[in-house]
Design an enzyme around this catalytic site. Sequence first.
Site, PDB file in Angstrom:
ATOM      1  N   GLU A  14       0.830  -1.210   0.000  1.00  0.00           N
ATOM      2  CA  GLU A  14       0.000   0.000   0.000  1.00  0.00           C
ATOM      3  C   GLU A  14       0.865   1.261   0.000  1.00  0.00           C
ATOM      4  OE1 GLU A  14      -0.179  -2.393   2.286  1.00  0.00           O
ATOM      5  OE2 GLU A  14      -2.206  -3.226   2.350  1.00  0.00           O
ATOM      6  N   LYS A  16       3.508   1.441   2.676  1.00  0.00           N
ATOM      7  CA  LYS A  16       3.835   1.570   4.108  1.00  0.00           C
ATOM      8  C   LYS A  16       5.224   2.171   4.318  1.00  0.00           C
ATOM      9  CE  LYS A  16       3.056  -2.849   4.469  1.00  0.00           C
ATOM     10  NZ  LYS A  16       2.469  -3.154   3.160  1.00  0.00           N
ATOM     11  N   GLY A  40       8.589  -5.861   1.073  1.00  0.00           N
ATOM     12  CA  GLY A  40       9.465  -4.967   0.309  1.00  0.00           C
ATOM     13  C   GLY A  40       8.905  -3.572   0.478  1.00  0.00           C
TER      14      GLY A  40
END
Length: 423
Positions: A14, A16, A40
């Site tokens: 998303e 992060k 990742g």
Amino acid sequence: MKVDVLLGLQWGDEGKGKAVDVLTPHYDMVARFQGGPNAGHTLEFEGHKMVLHTIPSGIFRENTKNVIGNGVIIDPYVLGLEIAEASAFTDVKSKLFISQKANLILPTHRLLDHANEAAMGSKKIGSTLKGIGPTYTDKTARKGLRVGDLLTGDFDTKYRQLKASHLRQIECMGFDYSEVRMEGMLFAEYEKAWLEAVERLRNYALVSTEYLINNALSAGQSVLAEGAQGTLLDVDFGTYPYVTSSNTITAGACNGLGVGPSSIGRVFGLFKAYCTRVGTGIFPTELFDETGEYLRQQGHEFGATTKRPRRCGWIDLNLLRYACMLNGVTDLIMMKTDVLNGFETIKACTEYEVAGVRTGEIPYRLDETAVPVYREFEGWKQPLCEGKLDSRLEAYLHFVEQFLGRKTFMVSYGPDRDETLLF
Ligand code: GDP
Ligand code: IMO
Ligand code: MG
């Protein structure tokens, strides 16, 4: 002080890493609490781009301690590569603290991941093949090796015993691993590199991070817990069995760091303005047409860890509402709004139709029988207009806030740390 938690509400990726990097100047400590190098997390700043897999995304800011908590699983070789890369920008060693209770990913865990996926054929999870499932399996079976074992005298014996048991399992499965490559290396070469990395790991701060964190809170310091993967990949509440092997939700921060529920403060729930997924499993709003392909190209939706193309689709507010409930989200963060620039209209799923009946609940087994019902919104040309949100994006965001019953804290409109609007 409390532990604030930042986590993904979709199927991971998303944004992060970027969001944690943006928020880090407000915190004394950033801590990862679950997952491993299947993650990742991409950061872009001052013309640089870094993908972090195990190191928390607060590492590039000054004066912040970065903690790898007990709930994380660590591949010493992969972590070593990351440390070397990040050390070009910052003094990683002085800022990184690793839990003695974190479990280790052995080279044979990775072979087992390959063997399991091969055995499942078309039903495979689409794992990142980093050894995640087998390592968490050994942890709960109480057979795992932990970082703290590096400090005891019998590590070599324990390693040999666990490796031998893994190789017996692999043999029983009839899996031929002679051609399997890990970080480009065959097993024997990888094992050698892994054992060398284990030696280097001993030089880092291997501590009881539960004390470090709780003492920091008692001393009035602030902590940000950084989730990996996303809520829909949670081992209990995600789209099981196509999930990861850890609790990715807020509750995971408690057992993954050793803090009590009353120590949790704000919960930042992160989502893209659309939605993506890598690997196998249901994705009700997936787009198989040119719009899906456009999102993939425009959003550079290719895995940060495995480089696989990500599946793309419209945002699913029905699932997001479920994710907000599970996590106790207090603040919303919408990422990648720029990727939708120029759409005349955009769609958002607000409920499903299952066997002719509309529902806002997530069925026990979410599958193709749940047909998304969409609502359309006017698109925006660009997220910002004279420093403020474009009015059409504002209207869309207002609807999302009403639907989810939470306020927006941040909107992101580009990969760089500066392309961010905080409310
Ligand atoms: P994470 O796993 O949640 O940290 O996310 P990833 O790093 O796997 O994937 C997010 C991708 O989107 C990365 O390539 C980021 O650099 C990029 N990104 C983050 N925020 C934005 C944004 O607002 N706009 C665009 N275009 N890209 C973004
Ligand atoms: P970040 O932290 C997206 C997916 C894999 C697979 C499933 C199980 O970058 O958001 P695993 O290797 O955990 O056994 O794979 O979970 N997956 C992710 N998808 N982002 C991630 O992490 C992921 N970590 C695992 O693709 O479908
Ligand atoms: Mg990612």
